[in-house]
Design an enzyme around this catalytic site. Structure first.
Site, mmCIF file in Angstrom:
data_model
loop_
_atom_site.group_PDB
_atom_site.id
_atom_site.type_symbol
_atom_site.label_atom_id
_atom_site.label_comp_id
_atom_site.label_asym_id
_atom_site.label_seq_id
_atom_site.Cartn_x
_atom_site.Cartn_y
_atom_site.Cartn_z
ATOM 1 C CB SER A 131 45.945 -23.039 35.822
ATOM 2 O OG SER A 131 45.491 -22.192 34.780
ATOM 3 C CG ASP B 159 49.748 -25.492 28.750
ATOM 4 O OD1 ASP B 159 49.411 -24.294 28.649
ATOM 5 O OD2 ASP B 159 49.489 -26.169 29.763
ATOM 6 C CG HIS C 136 48.800 -22.666 31.618
ATOM 7 N ND1 HIS C 136 48.211 -23.843 31.207
ATOM 8 C CD2 HIS C 136 47.959 -22.123 32.545
ATOM 9 C CE1 HIS C 136 47.064 -24.008 31.844
ATOM 10 N NE2 HIS C 136 46.890 -22.981 32.662
#
Length: 351
Positions: A34, A326, A329
């Site tokens: 991610s 978040d 991240h």
């Protein structure tokens, strides 16, 4: 003599044009998790997605793309620094075609890791499958650009690999299986072996410029600080996780040296985000941030993915004040700072 002088001037002019900002590499090709997924998870059946608001609210056009950030992610900034497009598209995104992928493509999948067992946790694309997509891309590129041009693109492209955090936080420290098979040092060696095999396979397929990404200070992610807080240890970084990140980075750095020695014509570099990110987390105000312990989205303590949606009333109004978007991240601003650092200190070798 005059003709030689003219030829020299033309050559000097050509070199000046390249130095002035032409593309230093013809394409940026991305593998990983991610930290670098541009939206491949949008197209698969998994709960780990981010193709909804408020993700992407600061991305050009203000739209969620499947990137786990409020804006862009490191490959986008790196691509732009090399004079290429400002956003590297996801291979599985039906909005794009081989024409778009010819100068940049992302095969990454949020939630994946070196270890196949890691991708199984959230039913995402395994690392080996990313390589299968790359082989498919090679065929399409040869059909689109012709054999010679495709060979040039594939050999001169910059290959970015960024993954490993999930192997520890979502797999080793969460599930019992790998802990029963390996101690933490053995598990790092196991993962390093997978990284080695992957780069060697890329090399066999024509790659010659490779950036192997290191782990961030994963004990300082808001999710881990929240876990520490709940455990009665305050919202401090989990230093045991940071130590693991440092040790694993040491193994990856050693692997880079080994690969450069063993594989003729390859140039592998180690892009280590650990120390710049640790500095940002420790002294956020030096970089123009106000908050590094919690994230912008929702309460900023544990939410990501579907828990970080547009209906959450706690989401901050200005993500530029936050190091993290978040609980897992970084924000667009942090991604830019880290990417600029890596370009100037590591990837400059490819300019």
């Amino acid at each position: 003599m005059a003709r030689a002088h003219v030829s020299w001037l033309l050559l000097a002019h050509f070199l000046a044009l390249i130095t002035a900002g032409g593309a230093k590499v013809p394409a940026v090709i991305v593998f990983g998790d991610s930290s670098v997924d541009a939206g491949n998870n949008n197209q698969i059946s998994t709960v780990l997605k981010s193709n909804f608001e408020p993700y992407g609210r600061d991305f050009p056009g203000g739209r969620p793309t499947g990137r786990f950030s409020n804006g862009r992610i490191p490959p986008d900034f790196i691509s732009e620094a090399f004079g290429l497009k400002s956003a590297v598209p996801a291979y599985l995104d039906p909005m794009y075609s081989i024409k778009d992928f010819a100068e940049g493509v992302c095969f990454a999948s949020a939630g994946t890791g070196y270890d196949n067992a890691t991708s199984d946790v959230l039913s995402v694309i395994p690392f080996w499958k990313e390589l299968e997509y790359y082989k498919d891309y090679q065929k399409k590129l040869k059909e689109y650009a012709g054999e010679e041009k495709a060979k040039y693109i594939l050999s001169e492209a910059l290959y970015l690999l960024s993954l490993g955090t999930n192997d520890f936080l979502e797999n080793y420290y969460t599930l019992p299986n790998r802990q029963s098979q390996y101690n933490i040092d053995q598990y790092q060696t196991f993962l390093t072996g997978i990284a080695e095999s992957f780069v060697k396979e890329l090399y066999g397929l024509g790659a010659r410029k490779v950036s192997l990404g290191g782990l961030p200070p994963m004990g300082c992610l808001p999710l881990e600080r929240t876990t520490s807080l709940v455990g009665g240890n305050g919202d401090k970084c989990v230093e045991s996780y940071n130590t693991v990140a440092l040790n694993f980075n040491g193994k990856l750095s050693g692997l880079v040296t080994k690969l450069n020695t063993e594989l003729p014509g390859i140039k592998v570099v180690f892009s280590n985000p650990y120390f710049i990110l640790r500095q940002i987390v420790r002294k956020p105000s030096l970089f123009g941030f106000e908050q590094s312990a919690v994230a912008c989205c929702a309460t900023g303590m544990f939410e990501m993915g579907y828990m970080c949606d547009r209906f959450n009333p706690f989401t901050c109004t200005d993500a530029n004040k936050y190091v993290f978007w978040d609980s897992f991240h970084p924000t667009d601003k942090t991604n830019r700072i880290v990417s600029d650092y890596v370009v100037k200190h590591v990837l400059r070798e490819f300019f």
